[in-house]
Scaffold this motif. Structure first.
Motif, mmCIF file in Angstrom:
data_model
loop_
_atom_site.group_PDB
_atom_site.id
_atom_site.type_symbol
_atom_site.label_atom_id
_atom_site.label_comp_id
_atom_site.label_asym_id
_atom_site.label_seq_id
_atom_site.Cartn_x
_atom_site.Cartn_y
_atom_site.Cartn_z
ATOM 1 N N ALA A 284 53.471 35.406 36.871
ATOM 2 C CA ALA A 284 52.473 36.189 37.605
ATOM 3 C C ALA A 284 51.163 35.402 37.653
ATOM 4 O O ALA A 284 50.881 34.576 36.797
ATOM 5 C CB ALA A 284 52.236 37.532 36.919
ATOM 6 N N THR A 285 50.382 35.681 38.676
ATOM 7 C CA THR A 285 49.024 35.151 38.765
ATOM 8 C C THR A 285 48.069 36.281 38.422
ATOM 9 O O THR A 285 48.189 37.380 38.961
ATOM 10 C CB THR A 285 48.716 34.635 40.187
ATOM 11 N N VAL A 286 47.137 36.018 37.511
ATOM 12 C CA VAL A 286 46.112 36.995 37.149
ATOM 13 C C VAL A 286 44.773 36.459 37.647
ATOM 14 O O VAL A 286 44.337 35.384 37.230
ATOM 15 C CB VAL A 286 46.059 37.236 35.621
ATOM 16 N N LEU A 287 44.169 37.197 38.563
ATOM 17 C CA LEU A 287 42.844 36.854 39.082
ATOM 18 C C LEU A 287 41.810 37.656 38.309
ATOM 19 O O LEU A 287 41.976 38.858 38.116
ATOM 20 C CB LEU A 287 42.748 37.189 40.565
ATOM 21 N N ARG A 288 40.735 36.986 37.886
ATOM 22 C CA ARG A 288 39.701 37.635 37.089
ATOM 23 C C ARG A 288 38.332 37.447 37.754
ATOM 24 O O ARG A 288 37.562 36.565 37.369
ATOM 25 C CB ARG A 288 39.681 37.068 35.683
ATOM 26 N N PRO A 289 38.038 38.287 38.787
ATOM 27 C CA PRO A 289 36.710 38.181 39.407
ATOM 28 C C PRO A 289 35.625 38.642 38.438
ATOM 29 O O PRO A 289 35.820 39.582 37.674
ATOM 30 C CB PRO A 289 36.813 39.105 40.624
ATOM 31 N N ARG A 290 34.481 37.931 38.487
ATOM 32 C CA ARG A 290 33.352 38.281 37.627
ATOM 33 C C ARG A 290 32.076 38.308 38.459
ATOM 34 O O ARG A 290 31.884 37.469 39.323
ATOM 35 C CB ARG A 290 33.212 37.255 36.502
ATOM 36 N N GLY A 291 31.249 39.283 38.165
ATOM 37 C CA GLY A 291 29.976 39.406 38.871
ATOM 38 C C GLY A 291 29.978 40.610 39.790
ATOM 39 O O GLY A 291 30.406 41.694 39.402
ATOM 40 N N ARG A 292 29.518 40.382 41.020
ATOM 41 C CA ARG A 292 29.385 41.464 41.994
ATOM 42 C C ARG A 292 30.280 41.160 43.194
ATOM 43 O O ARG A 292 30.097 40.131 43.841
ATOM 44 C CB ARG A 292 27.932 41.572 42.430
ATOM 45 N N LEU A 293 31.199 42.063 43.491
ATOM 46 C CA LEU A 293 32.062 41.903 44.665
ATOM 47 C C LEU A 293 31.406 42.647 45.822
ATOM 48 O O LEU A 293 31.516 43.866 45.948
ATOM 49 C CB LEU A 293 33.473 42.425 44.382
ATOM 50 N N THR A 294 30.671 41.889 46.625
ATOM 51 C CA THR A 294 29.890 42.437 47.737
ATOM 52 C C THR A 294 30.207 41.642 49.003
ATOM 53 O O THR A 294 31.014 40.708 48.976
ATOM 54 C CB THR A 294 28.381 42.336 47.449
ATOM 55 N N ASP B 122 54.513 33.391 43.127
ATOM 56 C CA ASP B 122 54.702 34.173 41.909
ATOM 57 C C ASP B 122 55.317 35.526 42.241
ATOM 58 O O ASP B 122 55.250 36.011 43.365
ATOM 59 C CB ASP B 122 53.365 34.375 41.180
ATOM 60 N N GLN B 123 55.888 36.156 41.230
ATOM 61 C CA GLN B 123 56.563 37.439 41.404
ATOM 62 C C GLN B 123 55.589 38.609 41.412
ATOM 63 O O GLN B 123 55.958 39.716 41.789
ATOM 64 C CB GLN B 123 57.575 37.644 40.278
ATOM 65 N N LEU B 124 54.351 38.390 40.998
ATOM 66 C CA LEU B 124 53.370 39.461 40.852
ATOM 67 C C LEU B 124 51.974 38.867 40.861
ATOM 68 O O LEU B 124 51.757 37.776 40.333
ATOM 69 C CB LEU B 124 53.608 40.196 39.528
ATOM 70 N N VAL B 125 51.025 39.594 41.451
ATOM 71 C CA VAL B 125 49.617 39.226 41.375
ATOM 72 C C VAL B 125 48.864 40.401 40.755
ATOM 73 O O VAL B 125 49.025 41.544 41.193
ATOM 74 C CB VAL B 125 49.040 38.881 42.764
#
Length: 111
Positions: A12-22, A41-44
């Motif tokens: 799996a891919t794990v995305l870890r956004p940090r801060g402000r999603l604008t 990958d089989q999962l995100v």
């Protein structure tokens, strides 16, 4: 400031956004999601724990990520939303579409 960490865990891919999603950061977010969804990958999993704030553009980017994932037949999970992010998702019914998990481990186990 906005940044996205990327980890590979058990197929799996794990995305870890940090801060402000604008509006200013949705382009980078969409690029990272699209890359992850096409990586084979089989999962995100998108771990929202590092988001301090999300606006309507960010919510739209999450909904768009789900549409892209669905079209590509790749499961997409979100997890770790703060109270502010979770409330924004609830107010827009995005939580019904994404069905958020509490932790990355819970999202990975739901395969």
């Amino acid at each position: 400031m906005f940044e996205i960490g990327v980890d590979r865990v058990e197929g799996a891919t794990v995305l870890r956004p940090r801060g402000r999603l604008t509006m200013a950061s949705t382009g980078a977010f969409r690029d990272a999601v699209t890359t992850a969804l096409h990586a084979g990958d089989q999962l995100v999993v998108i771990d929202l724990a590092g988001l301090a704030f999300i606006d309507s553009s960010g919510l739209g980017a999450l909904a768009g990520a789900q549409r892209i994932a669905h079209a590509g037949d790749v499961p997409l999970r979100v997890c770790g939303a703060s109270d502010q992010v979770r409330l924004a998702m609830e107010l827009t019914n995005l939580d019904d579409l994404l069905q958020p998990f509490v932790t990355v481990d819970a999202a990975l186990d739901a395969r």
